[in-house]
Design an enzyme around this catalytic site. Structure first.
Site, PDB file in Angstrom:
ATOM      1  N   LEU A   1       3.919   2.976  -0.122  1.00 36.72           N
ATOM      2  CA  LEU A   1       2.855   2.114  -0.625  1.00 36.72           C
ATOM      3  C   LEU A   1       1.670   2.955  -1.057  1.00 36.72           C
ATOM      4  O   LEU A   1       1.321   3.901  -0.345  1.00 36.72           O
ATOM      5  CB  LEU A   1       2.434   1.103   0.450  1.00 36.72           C
TER       6      LEU A   1
ATOM      7  N   LYS B   1     -11.834   6.316   5.736  1.00 39.03           N
ATOM      8  CA  LYS B   1     -10.718   5.790   4.963  1.00 39.03           C
ATOM      9  C   LYS B   1     -10.730   4.275   5.046  1.00 39.03           C
ATOM     10  O   LYS B   1     -10.745   3.707   6.139  1.00 39.03           O
ATOM     11  CB  LYS B   1      -9.405   6.351   5.534  1.00 39.03           C
TER      12      LYS B   1
ATOM     13  N   HIS C   1      -4.687  14.434   1.000  1.00 33.58           N
ATOM     14  CA  HIS C   1      -4.252  13.151   1.596  1.00 33.58           C
ATOM     15  C   HIS C   1      -2.933  13.406   2.332  1.00 33.58           C
ATOM     16  O   HIS C   1      -1.885  13.518   1.711  1.00 33.58           O
ATOM     17  CB  HIS C   1      -4.060  12.087   0.519  1.00 33.58           C
TER      18      HIS C   1
ATOM     19  N   HIS D   1      -3.967   8.032  -3.848  1.00 32.85           N
ATOM     20  CA  HIS D   1      -2.597   7.849  -4.345  1.00 32.85           C
ATOM     21  C   HIS D   1      -2.497   6.803  -5.447  1.00 32.85           C
ATOM     22  O   HIS D   1      -1.828   5.773  -5.294  1.00 32.85           O
ATOM     23  CB  HIS D   1      -1.609   7.551  -3.213  1.00 32.85           C
TER      24      HIS D   1
ATOM     25  N   HIS E   1      -0.507  12.653   6.056  1.00 31.27           N
ATOM     26  CA  HIS E   1      -0.238  12.050   7.367  1.00 31.27           C
ATOM     27  C   HIS E   1       0.556  13.048   8.197  1.00 31.27           C
ATOM     28  O   HIS E   1       1.649  13.453   7.772  1.00 31.27           O
ATOM     29  CB  HIS E   1       0.574  10.767   7.209  1.00 31.27           C
TER      30      HIS E   1
ATOM     31  N   ASP F   1       0.115  12.428   0.217  1.00 30.51           N
ATOM     32  CA  ASP F   1       0.460  11.221   0.964  1.00 30.51           C
ATOM     33  C   ASP F   1       1.807  11.398   1.668  1.00 30.51           C
ATOM     34  O   ASP F   1       2.523  10.422   1.893  1.00 30.51           O
ATOM     35  CB  ASP F   1       0.483   9.976   0.061  1.00 30.51           C
TER      36      ASP F   1
ATOM     37  N   HIS G   1       8.400   9.200   8.523  1.00 31.73           N
ATOM     38  CA  HIS G   1       8.919   8.154   9.411  1.00 31.73           C
ATOM     39  C   HIS G   1      10.347   8.560   9.752  1.00 31.73           C
ATOM     40  O   HIS G   1      11.079   9.035   8.868  1.00 31.73           O
ATOM     41  CB  HIS G   1       8.980   6.797   8.703  1.00 31.73           C
TER      42      HIS G   1
ATOM     43  N   HIS H   1      -7.566   3.125   0.094  1.00 30.76           N
ATOM     44  CA  HIS H   1      -6.224   2.617  -0.221  1.00 30.76           C
ATOM     45  C   HIS H   1      -6.442   1.414  -1.120  1.00 30.76           C
ATOM     46  O   HIS H   1      -6.883   0.359  -0.657  1.00 30.76           O
ATOM     47  CB  HIS H   1      -5.459   2.236   1.055  1.00 30.76           C
TER      48      HIS H   1
HETATM   49  C1  NCD Z   1       1.542   5.696   4.764  1.00 31.74           C
HETATM   50  C2  NCD Z   1       1.990   5.939   6.197  1.00 31.74           C
HETATM   51  O1  NCD Z   1       3.184   5.843   6.478  1.00 31.74           O
HETATM   52  O2  NCD Z   1       1.152   6.244   7.059  1.00 31.74           O
HETATM   53  N1  NCD Z   1       2.616   5.083   4.038  1.00 31.74           N
HETATM   54  C3  NCD Z   1       2.782   5.079   2.701  1.00 31.74           C
HETATM   55  O3  NCD Z   1       3.703   4.426   2.227  1.00 31.74           O
HETATM   56  N2  NCD Z   1       1.995   5.759   1.907  1.00 31.74           N
HETATM   57  C4  NCD Z   1       0.299   4.877   4.739  1.00 31.74           C
HETATM   58  C5  NCD Z   1      -0.411   4.907   3.413  1.00 31.74           C
HETATM   59  O4  NCD Z   1      -0.941   5.929   3.006  1.00 31.74           O
HETATM   60  O5  NCD Z   1      -0.424   3.877   2.727  1.00 31.74           O
HETATM   61 ZN    ZN Z   2      -1.476   7.744   2.914  1.00 27.39          ZN
END
Ligand code: NCD
Ligand code: ZN
Length: 365
Positions: free
Chosen positions: A223, A103, A17, A178, A19, A251, A255, A140
């Site tokens: 989250l 997803k 998982h 998660h 991003h 996860d 940012h 999710h």
């Molecule tokens: C994730 C994101 O920023 O893409 N943020 C997070 O808090 N985990 C999105 C997600 O997986 O919920």
């Molecule tokens: Zn995620």
């Protein structure tokens, strides 16, 4: 896996998982993951979201192009499920082979989820098709009702959405992503066959006090949100127990500092710079370091029916200080444990192969 107090050597792991975003941001974060993991399941919540097989294949190509020279890394893909997803898209995805599933983001549940599913019943036809052809649903698991307490949204989702879903589609393979709570651990352990869960390093190592330690801590906000100490202990216990239903999914969700340290800060914790090392801390605290390898390198591959990776990675017990931030396009990225220590360090195995310590990153600022 061989174990000694200061060194662990394990099969190369998978991050199920992850991003990685796109463009400059992707180039900034991808090397951290590729240095540790042989494969990762890439989340599709770009703007606009990755909803089609064609988009996923293009995204996959961009990821491969963004890899540092000589680095081998295999991005596994999943498509973003929407109210309007055509069941035929499941067939197209399946035909490709590199796309593992869809997803499910409940609309409004998290970062870039506004295009998500407004009512699970609306995607019944797609789910039926996925069940038939063997695509996995990554979930999710939080309800979005603003009247539900934010710390209760995962438990409520189990009762009102996930549990009935697992019954309505008895052969659909589901990854509860998660997970954060004792309720989720209990659900997964008791669930029917074909249900598994990923666990992040932050939910394994921190409880919700970390959001308020000495003041408001936006870099600990993700989250689903961190839960209580009892919930954290349940997660740690589940992993220490060694059930193959639990596997590694960081996860890691980067940012830039500007949008994290804001009046309305984004959800997401960046952990790719030290992900495997952080899990090692968790397993060590539970006295079950020898179970890290199965969690990181076997259970996920086995669940998805993928071959386990060849090659190895070594962790040494040698604390290092995490930089305050890493470069992130025109912004900076504040990593988990920023300015603090991580007890373990990753090194390539054999040491000569791609040589030396992992990119611990550049410039402190
Ligand atoms: C994730 C994101 O920023 O893409 N943020 C997070 O808090 N985990 C999105 C997600 O997986 O919920
Ligand atoms: Zn995620």
């Amino acid at each position: 896996m061989s174990t000694s107090p200061t060194t662990i050597t394990l099969r190369r792991p998978d991050d199920m998982h992850l991003h990685v975003r796109d463009g400059e941001a992707m180039r900034a974060v991808l090397p951290f993951t590729a240095a540790r993991f042989a494969r990762a399941l890439i989340m599709p919540n770009l703007k606009p979201p990755v909803t089609s097989t064609r988009q996923a294949l293009e995204y996959r190509r961009r990821i491969l192009e963004a890899l540092p020279g000589g680095v081998r890394f295999d991005p596994l893909m999943t498509l973003y499920l929407t109210d309007r997803t055509d069941p035929a898209e499941a067939d197209r995805a399946k035909a490709d082979g590199g796309i593992l599933g869809f997803k499910l983001y409940p609309a409004g549940a998290t970062t870039h989820s506004d295009a998500g599913v407004t009512d699970i019943r609306r995607v019944d036809a797609v789910l039926a098709r996925m069940e038939e052809i063997g695509l996995v649903l990554q979930v999710h698991g939080e309800v979005t009702d603003p009247d539900v307490d934010v710390f209760e949204r995962e438990a409520r989702f189990i009762d009102t959405v996930l549990s009935p879903l697992a019954v309505r589609f008895p052969r659909l393979r589901i990854v509860f992503e998660h997970i954060t709570s004792r309720a989720a651990v209990d659900f997964v352990l008791r669930a029917r066959e074909g249900i598994a869960a990923t666990v992040t390093p932050q939910h394994l190592l921190m409880n919700r006090n970390a959001l308020f330690a000495g003041g408001l801590r936006p870099h600990h906000y993700c989250l689903p949100v961190l839960k209580s100490e009892a919930d954290r202990e349940a997660l740690l216990g589940a992993l220490a127990g060694g059930s193959p239903r639990f596997f590694l999914g960081t996860d890691s969700a980067p940012h830039g500092r500007a949008v994290k340290e804001a009046a309305c800060g984004c959800a997401g914790i960046f952990s790719a710079h030290g992900a495997l090392e952080l899990y090692a801390e968790g397993f060590e605290a539970a006295g079950r370091l020898e179970r890290l390898e199965a969690f990181a390198s076997e259970h996920g591959a086995d669940f998805y029916g993928l071959p386990r990776n060849s090659g190895q990675i070594r962790l040494i017990k040698k604390p290092w200080e995490v930089p305050a931030s890493y470069p992130y396009g025109t912004d900076r990225l504040v990593p988990l444990r920023s300015g603090e220590r991580i007890a373990w360090q990753a090194v390539q195995e054999p040491p000569g192969a791609t040589a030396g310590a992992m990119p611990a990153g550049t410039a402190n600022r």
